[in-house]
Enzyme design. Sequence first.
Site, mmCIF file in Angstrom:
data_model
loop_
_atom_site.group_PDB
_atom_site.id
_atom_site.type_symbol
_atom_site.label_atom_id
_atom_site.label_comp_id
_atom_site.label_asym_id
_atom_site.label_seq_id
_atom_site.Cartn_x
_atom_site.Cartn_y
_atom_site.Cartn_z
ATOM 1 N N LYS A 71 92.974 86.078 -16.016
ATOM 2 C CA LYS A 71 92.414 87.390 -15.658
ATOM 3 C C LYS A 71 91.733 88.010 -16.862
ATOM 4 O O LYS A 71 92.244 87.946 -17.982
ATOM 5 C CB LYS A 71 93.572 88.295 -15.206
ATOM 6 C CG LYS A 71 93.137 89.593 -14.602
ATOM 7 C CD LYS A 71 92.815 89.470 -13.128
ATOM 8 C CE LYS A 71 92.130 90.702 -12.585
ATOM 9 N NZ LYS A 71 90.700 90.784 -12.968
ATOM 10 N N LYS A 122 88.492 85.698 -20.285
ATOM 11 C CA LYS A 122 87.396 86.637 -20.562
ATOM 12 C C LYS A 122 86.069 85.932 -20.389
ATOM 13 O O LYS A 122 85.972 84.716 -20.636
ATOM 14 C CB LYS A 122 87.494 87.148 -22.010
ATOM 15 C CG LYS A 122 86.727 88.421 -22.250
ATOM 16 C CD LYS A 122 87.440 89.597 -21.614
ATOM 17 C CE LYS A 122 87.053 90.919 -22.128
ATOM 18 N NZ LYS A 122 88.116 91.902 -21.905
ATOM 19 N N SER A 179 93.861 96.336 -11.764
ATOM 20 C CA SER A 179 93.235 95.125 -11.203
ATOM 21 C C SER A 179 94.294 94.286 -10.462
ATOM 22 O O SER A 179 94.021 93.703 -9.415
ATOM 23 C CB SER A 179 92.647 94.256 -12.312
ATOM 24 O OG SER A 179 91.349 94.675 -12.645
#
Length: 472
Positions: free
Chosen positions: A71, A107, A363
């Site tokens: 994530k 990322k 998120s």
Amino acid sequence: MSDKNYSFFGAVERSFDKAAKFTKWDSGLLNQIRQCNSVLQLRFPIKRDNGEIEVIEAYRVQHSHHKTPCKGGIRFAAEVNQDEVMALAALMTYKCTIVNVPFGGGKGGIKIDPKKYSVGELERITRRYTSELIKKNFIGPGIDVPAPDYGTGEREMSWVLDTYVSMRPGEVDAAGCVTGKPITQGGVRGRREATGLGVFYGTREVCNIPDIMSKLGLSIGIENKRVIVQGLGNVGYWAAHFFQHAGAKVIALAEYEGAIFDEYGLDIEAVFQHRKKTGSILNFPGAKDIKNSNEALELECDILIPAALENVINGENAPRIKAKIIGEGANGPLTPEADDYFAKNGTIVIPDMYLNAGGVTVSYFEWLKNLSHVRYGRMEKRFTENVNSSILNQIEELTGKKSNAQARELIMHGPDEVALVYSGLEETMINATHEIMKVWKENPAIPDMRTAAYVVAINKVATIYAELGIFP
Ligand code: GLU
């Protein structure tokens, strides 16, 4: 580059190594934790509006697979490079671990200055990037889930989703392939302001710790604290908004065009509107302009929130910073030299990997919403309101007293999505603060809060690996 001759990822590794000394883990296991597991380097062509072909440089890094999916956001910036994306992916692993969000760190970055591209060009770049990630199996609700970061927002996330859905038709959980989406595309209420709100909750919690406040010579709580925010992007704007609404005075705001100062506190919404109208925060009525925005960081204040890019406070300017508390809204705004300086002079640095974890926390709530296919509060809101109403009626009947309309509304109110998201985030930030502070208190040799946060993160990831039985 950082102060000395090491890169951003090198700086993250240094912080990691500093903390690893306070853990009991085997060096091989520590090495496995700090390395990036997968690094995807991409070059792809897009057609500019004038017909020219441009080759775009882009990355996606999955730092850790100790939990999946990975994530982390996708940033659009001219400075993007592999080292930076690796560093940011590593920070995501530690960040998710600290706030107990069950993801590995990832990322993405595209090396473009988004201001120099039309909306159509940005859409083509985002869609092509997404299809490259799909081809390489680097995106999916159970694989790797991007989100907004510097230079991207809801619009880009909806392009990512649409590209994914069109290439994976019928995948029932497809909406969970990306977060930070607009509400109409499966986004969750509260995601937009989440990082700034988390920065506020985390800083407020630190300001509520009597020991720390007395060491700093500050009163407990947020009210009347003088705050300076650098960066009026999504993180800085919302952080400043929540500080102001909690009774703090946001005395200065800094942007790349300059800074503004008002000792009585700025009205954030009015500054935001002024910038929208004039294109700059400067010349805001009643405020003083500061041409060199770096000078604003050095003003007298209680709390400084750097919420723009990395390496803005380093060994050179750290001695001139007067803030007693520095809350890292951005990722990596302080270099290790700045850290060393502040640890010595007693300034509290609230580290990025904990303080700006509000974005990924919400998120996580969005991803859960997508996998469960139901809006938060949909099942229980009316039920709770009916139960609360019956309880209230009973109390009124037994006491013979009536509550006023405002109190009735407050008591009856069932949970809706935004209220649940805010309270989930508040709980997360408060727990994480105390977990880090406990480790710091138990080991006074730990020099600063960042090192304590790394110790918490390393211990949690190492425990998972150790329990897998792969390592001693
Ligand atoms: N880009 C944000 C961060 O650095 C959010 C990441 C996410 O929501 O996955 O934390």
